[in-house]
Design a protein around this motif. Structure first.
Motif, PDB file in Angstrom:
ATOM      1  N   MET A 264      16.650   4.528  19.391  1.00  0.00           N
ATOM      2  CA  MET A 264      16.446   3.404  20.297  1.00  0.00           C
ATOM      3  C   MET A 264      15.702   2.283  19.573  1.00  0.00           C
ATOM      4  O   MET A 264      14.546   2.451  19.181  1.00  0.00           O
ATOM      5  CB  MET A 264      15.631   3.912  21.506  1.00  0.00           C
ATOM      6  CG  MET A 264      15.635   2.958  22.673  1.00  0.00           C
ATOM      7  SD  MET A 264      14.348   1.699  22.484  1.00  0.00           S
ATOM      8  CE  MET A 264      14.533   0.832  24.011  1.00  0.00           C
TER       9      MET A 264
ATOM     10  N   TYR B  91      13.413  -0.513  19.175  1.00  0.00           N
ATOM     11  CA  TYR B  91      12.305  -1.100  19.949  1.00  0.00           C
ATOM     12  C   TYR B  91      12.110  -2.535  19.454  1.00  0.00           C
ATOM     13  O   TYR B  91      11.137  -2.880  18.783  1.00  0.00           O
ATOM     14  CB  TYR B  91      11.058  -0.235  19.726  1.00  0.00           C
ATOM     15  CG  TYR B  91       9.873  -0.574  20.596  1.00  0.00           C
ATOM     16  CD1 TYR B  91       9.953  -0.490  21.981  1.00  0.00           C
ATOM     17  CD2 TYR B  91       8.651  -0.941  20.038  1.00  0.00           C
ATOM     18  CE1 TYR B  91       8.863  -0.795  22.777  1.00  0.00           C
ATOM     19  CE2 TYR B  91       7.554  -1.235  20.819  1.00  0.00           C
ATOM     20  CZ  TYR B  91       7.665  -1.163  22.190  1.00  0.00           C
ATOM     21  OH  TYR B  91       6.579  -1.458  22.988  1.00  0.00           O
TER      22      TYR B  91
ATOM     23  N   ILE C  99      23.155   5.484  18.885  1.00  0.00           N
ATOM     24  CA  ILE C  99      22.251   4.331  18.952  1.00  0.00           C
ATOM     25  C   ILE C  99      22.314   3.792  20.371  1.00  0.00           C
ATOM     26  O   ILE C  99      23.398   3.612  20.922  1.00  0.00           O
ATOM     27  CB  ILE C  99      22.655   3.212  17.973  1.00  0.00           C
ATOM     28  CG1 ILE C  99      22.738   3.745  16.540  1.00  0.00           C
ATOM     29  CG2 ILE C  99      21.646   2.062  18.034  1.00  0.00           C
ATOM     30  CD1 ILE C  99      23.191   2.687  15.530  1.00  0.00           C
ATOM     31  N   SER C 100      21.167   3.546  20.956  1.00  0.00           N
ATOM     32  CA  SER C 100      21.155   3.019  22.328  1.00  0.00           C
ATOM     33  C   SER C 100      20.985   1.506  22.310  1.00  0.00           C
ATOM     34  O   SER C 100      20.793   0.884  21.265  1.00  0.00           O
ATOM     35  CB  SER C 100      20.026   3.662  23.130  1.00  0.00           C
ATOM     36  OG  SER C 100      18.801   3.025  22.850  1.00  0.00           O
ATOM     37  N   GLN C 101      21.040   0.959  23.487  1.00  0.00           N
ATOM     38  CA  GLN C 101      20.648  -0.424  23.763  1.00  0.00           C
ATOM     39  C   GLN C 101      19.296  -0.718  23.083  1.00  0.00           C
ATOM     40  O   GLN C 101      18.460   0.174  23.002  1.00  0.00           O
ATOM     41  CB  GLN C 101      20.413  -0.467  25.278  1.00  0.00           C
ATOM     42  CG  GLN C 101      20.736  -1.723  25.978  1.00  0.00           C
ATOM     43  CD  GLN C 101      20.418  -1.623  27.481  1.00  0.00           C
ATOM     44  OE1 GLN C 101      19.540  -0.901  27.929  1.00  0.00           O
ATOM     45  NE2 GLN C 101      21.154  -2.368  28.255  1.00  0.00           N
ATOM     46  N   TYR C 102      19.085  -1.953  22.627  1.00  0.00           N
ATOM     47  CA  TYR C 102      17.749  -2.310  22.147  1.00  0.00           C
ATOM     48  C   TYR C 102      16.914  -2.783  23.335  1.00  0.00           C
ATOM     49  O   TYR C 102      17.475  -3.163  24.378  1.00  0.00           O
ATOM     50  CB  TYR C 102      17.809  -3.363  21.032  1.00  0.00           C
ATOM     51  CG  TYR C 102      18.367  -4.698  21.446  1.00  0.00           C
ATOM     52  CD1 TYR C 102      19.744  -4.921  21.474  1.00  0.00           C
ATOM     53  CD2 TYR C 102      17.535  -5.749  21.817  1.00  0.00           C
ATOM     54  CE1 TYR C 102      20.260  -6.150  21.862  1.00  0.00           C
ATOM     55  CE2 TYR C 102      18.040  -6.981  22.203  1.00  0.00           C
ATOM     56  CZ  TYR C 102      19.407  -7.169  22.228  1.00  0.00           C
ATOM     57  OH  TYR C 102      19.903  -8.376  22.620  1.00  0.00           O
ATOM     58  N   LEU C 103      15.606  -2.750  23.170  1.00  0.00           N
ATOM     59  CA  LEU C 103      14.718  -3.000  24.306  1.00  0.00           C
ATOM     60  C   LEU C 103      14.990  -4.314  25.038  1.00  0.00           C
ATOM     61  O   LEU C 103      15.081  -4.357  26.265  1.00  0.00           O
ATOM     62  CB  LEU C 103      13.258  -2.977  23.822  1.00  0.00           C
ATOM     63  CG  LEU C 103      12.232  -3.137  24.930  1.00  0.00           C
ATOM     64  CD1 LEU C 103      12.131  -1.872  25.754  1.00  0.00           C
ATOM     65  CD2 LEU C 103      10.876  -3.508  24.363  1.00  0.00           C
ATOM     66  N   GLY C 104      15.133  -5.409  24.268  1.00  0.00           N
ATOM     67  CA  GLY C 104      15.290  -6.728  24.885  1.00  0.00           C
ATOM     68  C   GLY C 104      16.551  -6.869  25.721  1.00  0.00           C
ATOM     69  O   GLY C 104      16.683  -7.810  26.499  1.00  0.00           O
TER      70      GLY C 104
ATOM     71  N   SER D 288      17.500  -4.738  27.920  1.00  0.00           N
ATOM     72  CA  SER D 288      17.339  -4.031  29.184  1.00  0.00           C
ATOM     73  C   SER D 288      17.466  -4.944  30.400  1.00  0.00           C
ATOM     74  O   SER D 288      16.851  -6.008  30.464  1.00  0.00           O
ATOM     75  CB  SER D 288      15.969  -3.352  29.215  1.00  0.00           C
ATOM     76  OG  SER D 288      15.703  -2.889  30.514  1.00  0.00           O
TER      77      SER D 288
END
Lengths: 130, 130
Positions: free
Chosen positions: B68, B70, B100-105, B107
Protein backbone atom coordinates in the motif's frame (compact mmCIF):
# COMPACT_ATOMS: atom_id res chain seq x y z
CA UNK A 1 -17.94 32.53 7.50
CA UNK A 2 -15.50 29.73 8.33
CA UNK A 3 -13.14 28.78 5.51
CA UNK A 4 -10.88 25.72 5.33
CA UNK A 5 -7.45 26.30 3.80
CA UNK A 6 -5.93 23.00 2.72
CA UNK A 7 -2.14 23.48 2.72
CA UNK A 8 -0.21 21.01 0.60
CA UNK A 9 3.51 20.85 -0.09
CA UNK A 10 3.10 21.57 -3.79
CA UNK A 11 4.85 19.78 -6.64
CA UNK A 12 6.63 20.62 -9.88
CA UNK A 13 4.13 18.21 -11.43
CA UNK A 14 0.91 20.06 -12.12
CA UNK A 15 -1.10 16.82 -11.91
CA UNK A 16 -0.15 16.44 -8.24
CA UNK A 17 -1.27 20.01 -7.49
CA UNK A 18 -4.49 19.34 -9.38
CA UNK A 19 -5.20 16.40 -7.06
CA UNK A 20 -5.10 18.82 -4.12
CA UNK A 21 -7.39 21.30 -5.85
CA UNK A 22 -9.84 18.50 -6.67
CA UNK A 23 -9.77 17.35 -3.05
CA UNK A 24 -10.53 20.92 -1.90
CA UNK A 25 -13.48 20.93 -4.29
CA UNK A 26 -14.70 17.56 -3.01
CA UNK A 27 -14.54 18.80 0.59
CA UNK A 28 -16.49 21.93 -0.32
CA UNK A 29 -19.27 19.67 -1.56
CA UNK A 30 -19.55 17.62 1.63
CA UNK A 31 -22.99 18.27 3.01
CA UNK A 32 -22.05 17.95 6.68
CA UNK A 33 -19.09 20.31 6.47
CA UNK A 34 -19.32 23.58 8.39
CA UNK A 35 -17.04 25.39 5.94
CA UNK A 36 -18.46 28.05 3.67
CA UNK A 37 -15.57 27.48 1.27
CA UNK A 38 -12.42 25.38 0.88
CA UNK A 39 -9.28 26.97 -0.54
CA UNK A 40 -6.14 25.05 -1.55
CA UNK A 41 -2.72 26.57 -0.85
CA UNK A 42 0.81 25.39 -1.52
CA UNK A 43 4.06 25.80 0.40
CA UNK A 44 6.28 25.42 -2.67
CA UNK A 45 6.21 25.08 -6.46
CA UNK A 46 2.58 26.11 -6.95
CA UNK A 47 0.07 28.88 -6.37
CA UNK A 48 -1.76 30.13 -4.45
CA UNK A 49 0.91 30.19 -1.74
CA UNK A 50 -0.20 30.57 1.88
CA UNK A 51 -0.24 34.37 1.70
CA UNK A 52 -2.35 34.32 -1.46
CA UNK A 53 -4.53 31.56 -0.01
CA UNK A 54 -5.33 33.67 3.05
CA UNK A 55 -6.14 36.64 0.78
CA UNK A 56 -8.51 34.43 -1.20
CA UNK A 57 -10.22 33.25 2.01
CA UNK A 58 -10.67 36.88 3.11
CA UNK A 59 -12.08 37.88 -0.29
CA UNK A 60 -14.59 35.04 0.05
CA UNK A 61 -15.74 36.55 3.34
CA UNK A 62 -13.86 34.46 5.92
CA UNK A 63 -13.93 35.62 9.53
CA UNK A 64 -12.29 32.36 10.62
CA UNK A 65 -9.76 30.39 8.60
CA UNK A 66 -8.77 26.86 9.60
CA UNK A 67 -5.37 26.09 8.05
CA UNK A 68 -5.00 22.32 7.69
CA UNK A 69 -1.54 20.93 6.80
CA UNK A 70 -2.08 18.19 4.21
CA UNK A 71 1.16 16.44 5.18
CA UNK A 72 1.86 12.90 6.36
CA UNK A 73 4.75 13.65 8.71
CA UNK A 74 5.69 16.43 11.11
CA UNK A 75 8.85 17.52 9.34
CA UNK A 76 10.19 21.05 9.17
CA UNK A 77 7.32 22.20 6.93
CA UNK A 78 4.66 21.27 9.49
CA UNK A 79 6.66 22.19 12.59
CA UNK A 80 8.18 25.46 11.43
CA UNK A 81 7.37 26.74 7.94
CA UNK A 82 3.58 26.63 8.07
CA UNK A 83 3.31 28.11 11.60
CA UNK A 84 5.65 30.96 10.58
CA UNK A 85 3.65 31.73 7.44
CA UNK A 86 0.44 31.68 9.45
CA UNK A 87 1.89 34.00 12.12
CA UNK A 88 2.74 36.38 9.29
CA UNK A 89 -0.76 36.09 7.80
CA UNK A 90 -2.29 36.81 11.22
CA UNK A 91 -0.23 39.98 11.57
CA UNK A 92 -1.43 41.14 8.16
CA UNK A 93 -5.08 40.22 8.78
CA UNK A 94 -5.86 41.07 12.41
CA UNK A 95 -9.61 41.08 11.71
CA UNK A 96 -9.53 37.35 10.83
CA UNK A 97 -9.14 34.47 13.26
CA UNK A 98 -6.64 32.01 11.74
CA UNK A 99 -6.23 28.61 13.39
CA UNK A 100 -3.88 25.77 12.51
CA UNK A 101 -5.30 22.28 12.82
CA UNK A 102 -3.76 18.86 13.23
CA UNK A 103 -1.78 17.74 10.18
CA UNK A 104 -3.14 14.82 8.20
CA UNK A 105 -0.68 12.14 9.34
CA UNK A 106 -1.59 12.88 12.95
CA UNK A 107 -5.17 11.74 12.45
CA UNK A 108 -6.36 8.98 14.76
CA UNK A 109 -8.44 7.67 11.87
CA UNK A 110 -5.43 7.13 9.59
CA UNK A 111 -4.93 3.46 10.50
CA UNK A 112 -8.49 2.67 9.46
CA UNK A 113 -8.16 4.66 6.24
CA UNK A 114 -4.99 2.79 5.26
CA UNK A 115 -6.74 -0.56 5.72
CA UNK A 116 -9.71 0.67 3.68
CA UNK A 117 -7.35 1.84 0.89
CA UNK A 118 -5.50 -1.44 0.92
CA UNK A 119 -8.71 -3.23 -0.09
CA UNK A 120 -8.63 -1.55 -3.49
CA UNK A 121 -6.07 -3.60 -5.35
CA UNK A 122 -5.60 -4.45 -8.99
CA UNK A 123 -5.85 -1.22 -10.93
CA UNK A 124 -2.63 0.12 -9.46
CA UNK A 125 -0.70 -2.58 -11.29
CA UNK A 126 -1.94 -1.61 -14.71
CA UNK A 127 0.52 1.27 -15.00
CA UNK A 128 3.53 -1.00 -15.09
CA UNK A 129 1.96 -3.63 -17.33
CA UNK A 130 0.85 -1.41 -20.19
CA UNK B 1 -1.34 -15.35 5.83
CA UNK B 2 -2.05 -11.93 4.34
CA UNK B 3 0.46 -9.23 5.24
CA UNK B 4 0.11 -5.49 4.64
CA UNK B 5 3.28 -3.69 3.57
CA UNK B 6 2.94 0.05 4.17
CA UNK B 7 5.29 1.78 1.73
CA UNK B 8 6.29 5.31 2.68
CA UNK B 9 8.67 7.67 0.94
CA UNK B 10 11.16 7.69 3.80
CA UNK B 11 12.88 10.72 5.27
CA UNK B 12 16.34 11.78 6.43
CA UNK B 13 14.56 12.66 9.69
CA UNK B 14 14.25 9.53 11.78
CA UNK B 15 11.20 10.96 13.58
CA UNK B 16 9.24 10.96 10.31
CA UNK B 17 10.15 7.32 9.65
CA UNK B 18 9.18 6.46 13.21
CA UNK B 19 5.71 7.90 12.55
CA UNK B 20 5.29 5.36 9.74
CA UNK B 21 6.49 2.50 11.92
CA UNK B 22 4.09 3.55 14.67
CA UNK B 23 1.23 3.69 12.16
CA UNK B 24 2.09 0.16 10.97
CA UNK B 25 1.95 -0.97 14.59
CA UNK B 26 -1.41 0.76 15.12
CA UNK B 27 -2.84 -0.94 12.04
CA UNK B 28 -1.61 -4.34 13.22
CA UNK B 29 -3.64 -3.82 16.40
CA UNK B 30 -6.92 -3.03 14.62
CA UNK B 31 -9.32 -5.78 15.56
CA UNK B 32 -11.25 -5.82 12.29
CA UNK B 33 -8.15 -5.99 10.08
CA UNK B 34 -7.65 -9.17 8.05
CA UNK B 35 -3.86 -8.79 8.07
CA UNK B 36 -1.74 -11.21 10.07
CA UNK B 37 1.02 -8.61 10.22
CA UNK B 38 1.81 -5.08 9.04
CA UNK B 39 5.33 -4.28 7.82
CA UNK B 40 6.61 -0.76 7.06
CA UNK B 41 8.91 -0.22 4.07
CA UNK B 42 10.62 2.85 2.64
CA UNK B 43 11.44 3.91 -0.88
CA UNK B 44 14.36 6.15 0.13
CA UNK B 45 16.48 7.22 3.10
CA UNK B 46 15.36 4.48 5.49
CA UNK B 47 15.16 0.74 5.99
CA UNK B 48 13.66 -1.72 5.40
CA UNK B 49 13.50 -0.88 1.69
CA UNK B 50 10.86 -2.61 -0.44
CA UNK B 51 13.07 -5.62 -1.14
CA UNK B 52 13.82 -6.06 2.57
CA UNK B 53 10.18 -5.39 3.43
CA UNK B 54 9.03 -8.21 1.16
CA UNK B 55 11.64 -10.52 2.71
CA UNK B 56 10.34 -9.64 6.16
CA UNK B 57 6.74 -10.37 5.07
CA UNK B 58 7.84 -13.76 3.70
CA UNK B 59 9.72 -14.59 6.92
CA UNK B 60 6.55 -13.81 8.83
CA UNK B 61 4.73 -16.39 6.71
CA UNK B 62 2.99 -14.25 4.08
CA UNK B 63 1.37 -16.01 1.15
CA UNK B 64 -0.24 -12.74 0.05
CA UNK B 65 1.31 -9.30 0.45
CA UNK B 66 -0.73 -6.16 -0.13
CA UNK B 67 1.67 -3.30 -0.88
CA UNK B 68 0.00 0.00 0.00
CA UNK B 69 1.67 3.23 -1.15
CA UNK B 70 1.44 5.70 1.75
CA UNK B 71 1.64 8.70 -0.59
CA UNK B 72 -0.69 11.65 -1.13
CA UNK B 73 -0.13 12.15 -4.85
CA UNK B 74 0.44 9.93 -7.86
CA UNK B 75 3.90 11.21 -8.72
CA UNK B 76 6.73 9.19 -10.22
CA UNK B 77 7.17 7.18 -7.02
CA UNK B 78 3.60 5.85 -7.09
CA UNK B 79 3.28 5.54 -10.87
CA UNK B 80 6.68 4.04 -11.67
CA UNK B 81 9.12 3.35 -8.84
CA UNK B 82 6.88 1.29 -6.55
CA UNK B 83 5.38 -0.84 -9.38
CA UNK B 84 8.89 -1.56 -10.70
CA UNK B 85 10.18 -2.60 -7.28
CA UNK B 86 7.13 -4.80 -6.78
CA UNK B 87 7.59 -6.44 -10.21
CA UNK B 88 11.13 -7.24 -9.14
CA UNK B 89 9.97 -8.63 -5.79
CA UNK B 90 7.41 -10.82 -7.58
CA UNK B 91 10.11 -12.27 -9.83
CA UNK B 92 12.20 -13.11 -6.78
CA UNK B 93 9.29 -14.55 -4.79
CA UNK B 94 7.07 -16.49 -7.23
CA UNK B 95 5.45 -18.43 -4.37
CA UNK B 96 3.97 -15.23 -2.93
CA UNK B 97 1.05 -13.24 -4.35
CA UNK B 98 2.00 -9.55 -4.21
CA UNK B 99 -0.69 -6.98 -4.94
CA UNK B 100 -0.44 -3.20 -5.09
CA UNK B 101 -3.37 -1.27 -3.67
CA UNK B 102 -4.70 2.22 -4.16
CA UNK B 103 -2.34 4.92 -2.84
CA UNK B 104 -3.51 6.91 0.16
CA UNK B 105 -4.35 10.17 -1.63
CA UNK B 106 -6.68 8.27 -3.96
CA UNK B 107 -8.98 7.29 -1.12
CA UNK B 108 -12.60 8.32 -1.50
CA UNK B 109 -12.70 8.82 2.25
CA UNK B 110 -9.93 11.46 2.23
CA UNK B 111 -12.27 14.46 2.05
CA UNK B 112 -14.03 13.32 5.23
CA UNK B 113 -10.75 12.64 7.00
CA UNK B 114 -9.43 16.12 6.18
CA UNK B 115 -12.55 17.72 7.67
CA UNK B 116 -12.24 15.54 10.78
CA UNK B 117 -8.56 16.54 11.16
CA UNK B 118 -9.40 20.20 10.71
CA UNK B 119 -11.55 20.07 13.83
CA UNK B 120 -8.47 19.52 16.00
CA UNK B 121 -7.05 23.01 16.28
CA UNK B 122 -5.03 24.79 18.92
CA UNK B 123 -2.17 22.51 19.85
CA UNK B 124 -0.52 22.90 16.45
CA UNK B 125 0.13 26.55 17.23
CA UNK B 126 2.11 25.84 20.37
CA UNK B 127 5.26 24.94 18.46
CA UNK B 128 5.70 28.45 17.16
CA UNK B 129 4.72 30.21 20.37
CA UNK B 130 7.09 28.47 22.76
Amino acid sequence: MKVLMLIAHGSRKQAANDEVSRLAEQISKLEDSEYGAVVPAFLEFAEPDIHQGVERCVELGADTIVAMPYFLAAGRHVAEDIPKEIECARAGNPQVNIEISQYLGESQAMAGLVVQCSHNTGQADEAVKH
